[in-house]
Design a protein around this motif. Structure first.
Motif, PDB file in Angstrom:
ATOM      1  N   ARG A   1      45.845  42.349  40.081  1.00 24.28           N
ATOM      2  CA  ARG A   1      46.191  43.710  39.696  1.00 24.28           C
ATOM      3  C   ARG A   1      47.259  43.745  38.600  1.00 24.28           C
ATOM      4  NH1 ARG A   1      47.858  46.050  45.301  1.00 24.28           N
ATOM      5  NH2 ARG A   1      48.334  47.921  44.090  1.00 24.28           N
TER       6      ARG A   1
ATOM      7  N   LEU B   1      47.562  40.749  44.344  1.00 25.58           N
ATOM      8  CA  LEU B   1      48.575  41.330  43.466  1.00 25.58           C
ATOM      9  C   LEU B   1      48.464  40.775  42.053  1.00 25.58           C
ATOM     10  CD1 LEU B   1      51.630  41.345  45.883  1.00 25.58           C
ATOM     11  CD2 LEU B   1      50.602  43.370  44.815  1.00 25.58           C
TER      12      LEU B   1
ATOM     13  N   ARG C   1      53.517  46.716  34.757  1.00 26.07           N
ATOM     14  CA  ARG C   1      53.207  46.451  36.171  1.00 26.07           C
ATOM     15  C   ARG C   1      54.469  46.069  36.943  1.00 26.07           C
ATOM     16  NH1 ARG C   1      49.419  48.841  34.416  1.00 26.07           N
ATOM     17  NH2 ARG C   1      47.312  48.030  34.114  1.00 26.07           N
TER      18      ARG C   1
ATOM     19  N   LEU D   1      54.481  46.185  40.826  1.00 25.56           N
ATOM     20  CA  LEU D   1      53.619  45.154  41.398  1.00 25.56           C
ATOM     21  C   LEU D   1      54.243  43.765  41.243  1.00 25.56           C
ATOM     22  CD1 LEU D   1      50.112  46.374  40.170  1.00 25.56           C
ATOM     23  CD2 LEU D   1      51.022  46.497  42.497  1.00 25.56           C
TER      24      LEU D   1
ATOM     25  N   GLU E   1      56.805  43.437  43.886  1.00 23.48           N
ATOM     26  CA  GLU E   1      56.148  43.180  45.169  1.00 23.48           C
ATOM     27  C   GLU E   1      55.675  41.731  45.271  1.00 23.48           C
ATOM     28  OE1 GLU E   1      52.442  44.978  47.867  1.00 23.48           O
ATOM     29  OE2 GLU E   1      53.081  46.013  46.020  1.00 23.48           O
TER      30      GLU E   1
END
Length: 200
Positions: free
Chosen positions: A56, A53, A32, A35, A38
């Motif tokens: 996820r 986030l 990930r 992500l 981010e």
């Protein structure tokens, strides 16, 4: 790599046996990284976005979870956090296999939880040869700054890991453990409830 070959690699991983970067490459879709990048660049005021986030990124995440950026993870998807978790800045998860963290856990800045190590002999480190074993941190544990928890370790319920410790083996419940390598130094008792309390 065939499905049969993938299953064979996963079986070796599950047993804590050696495997290589090339052999494990089929798992790259579980990473990930974008992500996580981010998340680490999300403004502090955007709590809802951070939560989305985190859900996820991680394998599972409990309620009332605080994970201060930046944090780092090889996958992210192999990390499971319980309720009322607090992780301070620069928490690193080397999560080639599962890291499971219980409820009410507090982790100080600069801590590393790693599921993966490498063999001593250099010929076995070709193609980043490694082994992986899950890490478990039970409920209500507090891990001090810059501690390192190594592959296969279980930290027992309610225990405290001192700052700078290197945890190479399981820590019993309700103990204070410190040092390199980390060793239990005393039990946590009812007397500890009096700590920093006014005496009347």
């Amino acid at each position: 790599m065939t499905t049969h070959d993938q299953s064979e690699v996963l079986a070796r991983v599950a047993r804590g046996l050696l495997y290589s970067e090339s052999e494990a490459a089929f798992q790259s879709g579980l990473r990930r990284s974008d992500l996580i990048f981010e998340y680490n660049h999300t403004p502090p005021g955007e709590a809802a976005r951070r939560r989305d986030l985190l859900e996820r990124i991680l394998g599972s995440v409990g309620e009332r979870t605080v994970l201060l950026p930046p944090f780092h993870a090889g996958f992210g998807s192999n990390v499971h956090l319980g309720d009322d978790f607090f992780g301070n800045v620069n928490l690193t998860f080397v999560d080639d296999v599962e890291i499971r963290i219980g409820h009410g856990v507090m982790i100080a800045p600069g801590v590393t939880l790693t599921t993966t190590g490498h063999p001593v002999h250099p010929d076995l480190r070709v193609d980043f040869g490694r082994y992986s074993e899950p890490v478990v941190v039970e409920d209500k544990v507090w891990i001090g700054s810059n501690a390192v928890v190594l592959p296969g370790v279980r930290v027992g319920h309610g225990s405290v890991i001192g700052a700078g410790s290197v945890v190479t083996r399981d820590i019993p419940p309700m103990t204070v453990a410190v040092g390199v390598p980390c060793r239990p130094v005393r039990e946590i008792t009812e007397e500890d409830l009096k700590e920093r309390q006014e005496i009347r």
